[in-house]
Design an enzyme around this catalytic site. Sequence first.
Site, PDB file in Angstrom:
ATOM      1  N   ASN A  63     -13.651 -13.778  -7.578  1.00 13.53           N
ATOM      2  CA  ASN A  63     -13.215 -14.474  -8.698  1.00 13.53           C
ATOM      3  C   ASN A  63     -14.263 -15.413  -9.190  1.00 13.53           C
ATOM      4  O   ASN A  63     -15.204 -15.698  -8.265  1.00 13.53           O
ATOM      5  CB  ASN A  63     -11.796 -15.017  -8.863  1.00 13.53           C
ATOM      6  N   SER A 109     -11.890  -4.645  -9.563  1.00 15.81           N
ATOM      7  CA  SER A 109     -10.828  -4.961 -10.861  1.00 15.81           C
ATOM      8  C   SER A 109      -9.504  -4.085 -10.375  1.00 15.81           C
ATOM      9  O   SER A 109      -8.637  -4.059 -11.287  1.00 15.81           O
ATOM     10  CB  SER A 109     -11.624  -4.799 -11.915  1.00 15.81           C
ATOM     11  N   ASP A 166     -11.472   0.162   5.381  1.00 12.55           N
ATOM     12  CA  ASP A 166     -11.419  -1.244   5.198  1.00 12.55           C
ATOM     13  C   ASP A 166     -12.875  -1.570   4.962  1.00 12.55           C
ATOM     14  O   ASP A 166     -13.871  -1.247   6.054  1.00 12.55           O
ATOM     15  CB  ASP A 166     -10.990  -1.891   6.445  1.00 12.55           C
ATOM     16  N   ILE A 167     -13.331  -2.162   3.901  1.00 16.48           N
ATOM     17  CA  ILE A 167     -14.692  -2.429   3.590  1.00 16.48           C
ATOM     18  C   ILE A 167     -15.380  -3.317   4.652  1.00 16.48           C
ATOM     19  O   ILE A 167     -16.534  -3.394   4.904  1.00 16.48           O
ATOM     20  CB  ILE A 167     -14.731  -2.849   2.147  1.00 16.48           C
ATOM     21  N   TYR A 209      -6.580  -7.572 -10.365  1.00 19.85           N
ATOM     22  CA  TYR A 209      -7.051  -7.541 -11.850  1.00 19.85           C
ATOM     23  C   TYR A 209      -6.502  -6.299 -12.605  1.00 19.85           C
ATOM     24  O   TYR A 209      -6.666  -6.122 -13.730  1.00 19.85           O
ATOM     25  CB  TYR A 209      -8.439  -7.675 -11.819  1.00 19.85           C
ATOM     26  N   GLY A 227      -6.564  -9.959  -1.721  1.00 21.46           N
ATOM     27  CA  GLY A 227      -7.096  -8.534  -1.616  1.00 21.46           C
ATOM     28  C   GLY A 227      -8.516  -8.491  -0.868  1.00 21.46           C
ATOM     29  O   GLY A 227      -8.708  -9.152   0.360  1.00 21.46           O
ATOM     30  N   VAL A 228      -9.373  -8.035  -1.309  1.00 18.80           N
ATOM     31  CA  VAL A 228     -10.753  -7.506  -0.646  1.00 18.80           C
ATOM     32  C   VAL A 228     -11.402  -9.019  -0.543  1.00 18.80           C
ATOM     33  O   VAL A 228     -12.130  -9.108   0.570  1.00 18.80           O
ATOM     34  CB  VAL A 228     -11.469  -6.561  -1.429  1.00 18.80           C
ATOM     35  N   ASP A 229     -11.421  -9.663  -1.319  1.00 22.91           N
ATOM     36  CA  ASP A 229     -12.083 -11.110  -1.190  1.00 22.91           C
ATOM     37  C   ASP A 229     -11.469 -11.801  -0.048  1.00 22.91           C
ATOM     38  O   ASP A 229     -12.204 -12.658   0.785  1.00 22.91           O
ATOM     39  CB  ASP A 229     -11.559 -12.008  -2.402  1.00 22.91           C
ATOM     40  N   GLY A 284      -7.256  -3.797  -8.206  1.00 19.42           N
ATOM     41  CA  GLY A 284      -6.219  -4.306  -7.324  1.00 19.42           C
ATOM     42  C   GLY A 284      -5.324  -5.295  -8.296  1.00 19.42           C
ATOM     43  O   GLY A 284      -4.730  -5.192  -9.563  1.00 19.42           O
TER      44      GLY A 284
HETATM   45  N1  AR6 Z   1     -11.314  -2.835   2.092  1.00 18.98           N
HETATM   46  C1  AR6 Z   1     -11.343  -2.036   0.894  1.00 18.98           C
HETATM   47  N2  AR6 Z   1     -10.783  -2.025  -0.335  1.00 18.98           N
HETATM   48  C2  AR6 Z   1      -9.614  -3.278  -0.196  1.00 18.98           C
HETATM   49  C3  AR6 Z   1      -9.409  -4.000   0.898  1.00 18.98           C
HETATM   50  C4  AR6 Z   1     -10.310  -3.890   2.114  1.00 18.98           C
HETATM   51  N3  AR6 Z   1     -10.265  -4.656   3.142  1.00 18.98           N
HETATM   52  N4  AR6 Z   1      -8.452  -4.852   0.520  1.00 18.98           N
HETATM   53  C5  AR6 Z   1      -7.969  -4.515  -0.531  1.00 18.98           C
HETATM   54  N5  AR6 Z   1      -8.884  -3.394  -1.214  1.00 18.98           N
HETATM   55  P1  AR6 Z   1      -8.620  -6.775  -5.289  1.00 18.98           P
HETATM   56  P2  AR6 Z   1      -9.412  -7.242  -7.982  1.00 18.98           P
HETATM   57  C6  AR6 Z   1      -8.768  -2.532  -2.310  1.00 18.98           C
HETATM   58  O1  AR6 Z   1      -7.317  -7.065  -5.613  1.00 18.98           O
HETATM   59  O2  AR6 Z   1      -8.585  -6.332  -8.503  1.00 18.98           O
HETATM   60  C7  AR6 Z   1      -8.873 -11.537  -5.442  1.00 18.98           C
HETATM   61  O3  AR6 Z   1      -7.736 -12.676  -5.310  1.00 18.98           O
HETATM   62  C8  AR6 Z   1      -7.507  -2.699  -3.205  1.00 18.98           C
HETATM   63  O4  AR6 Z   1      -6.450  -1.820  -2.772  1.00 18.98           O
HETATM   64  O5  AR6 Z   1      -9.178  -6.951  -4.075  1.00 18.98           O
HETATM   65  O6  AR6 Z   1     -11.293  -7.028  -8.481  1.00 18.98           O
HETATM   66  C9  AR6 Z   1      -9.991 -12.244  -5.939  1.00 18.98           C
HETATM   67  O7  AR6 Z   1     -10.321 -13.525  -5.536  1.00 18.98           O
HETATM   68  C10 AR6 Z   1      -8.018  -2.302  -4.531  1.00 18.98           C
HETATM   69  O8  AR6 Z   1      -8.158  -1.037  -4.663  1.00 18.98           O
HETATM   70  O9  AR6 Z   1      -9.902  -6.910  -6.337  1.00 18.98           O
HETATM   71  C11 AR6 Z   1      -9.645 -12.325  -7.384  1.00 18.98           C
HETATM   72  O10 AR6 Z   1      -9.038 -13.427  -7.898  1.00 18.98           O
HETATM   73  C12 AR6 Z   1      -9.420  -2.778  -4.750  1.00 18.98           C
HETATM   74  O11 AR6 Z   1      -9.744  -3.150  -3.239  1.00 18.98           O
HETATM   75  C13 AR6 Z   1      -9.052 -10.859  -7.727  1.00 18.98           C
HETATM   76  O12 AR6 Z   1      -8.243 -10.638  -6.359  1.00 18.98           O
HETATM   77  C14 AR6 Z   1      -9.711  -4.020  -5.396  1.00 18.98           C
HETATM   78  O13 AR6 Z   1      -8.439  -4.931  -5.476  1.00 18.98           O
HETATM   79  C15 AR6 Z   1      -9.870  -9.862  -7.907  1.00 18.98           C
HETATM   80  O14 AR6 Z   1      -9.051  -8.424  -8.366  1.00 18.98           O
END
Ligand code: AR6
Length: 171
Positions: A23, A121, A9-10, A125, A31-33, A123
Amino acid sequence: MEITLVLGDITEQRVDAVVNAANSSLLGGGGVDGAIHRRGGPAVLDECRRLRASHYGGGLPTGQAVATTAGELPARWVIHTVGPVYSKTADRSDLLASCYRESLRVADELGVASIAFPAISAGIYGWPMEDAARIAVGTVSVTPALVGDVRFVLFTEDAYTAFGKALASIA
Ligand code: AR6
């Protein structure tokens, strides 16, 4: 520059800077955000709001990066970057590469020694993980930067495996 992979977990990384896959609104999401804003607390959102008001009324453009406090995260800064939504018909790889380059540029401006990246991107995206990993590792490894400790923090076994393959292919 040393590049390492971490399965985890980051938001738990003790590093100078954590990169957020944000975003363009900078106001949080899933997600990570979502995880970064939950753990970082209101100080992160407050600074994002101020940045929107002062510099990014139209939103942070895709491929760019900007830093805020990390609030209660065990890091000093969050570097927010906006990845491109995956498209089957248009090649947006340059924008994804730009996220990594711009984040490293901001990190250097801050004097960061260690930085943690998620798989931007790949997840919500929709970017295919192997391609996202190839672009991430390929871009970071050829970007001149002062930061010495670069970690890709992968949330799933699949992501960890894909990044491992990408790293092996440049070794
Ligand atoms: N630690 C590390 N990696 C993670 C964590 C975490 N805690 N949580 C998820 N991931 P995403 P995107 C991974 O969807 O595709 C948001 O709503 C996840 O499994 O977080 O760039 C923003 O506000 C995946 O492999 O980011 C934007 O609207 C990776 O992080 C949109 O999502 C990225 O997934 C951005 O989408």
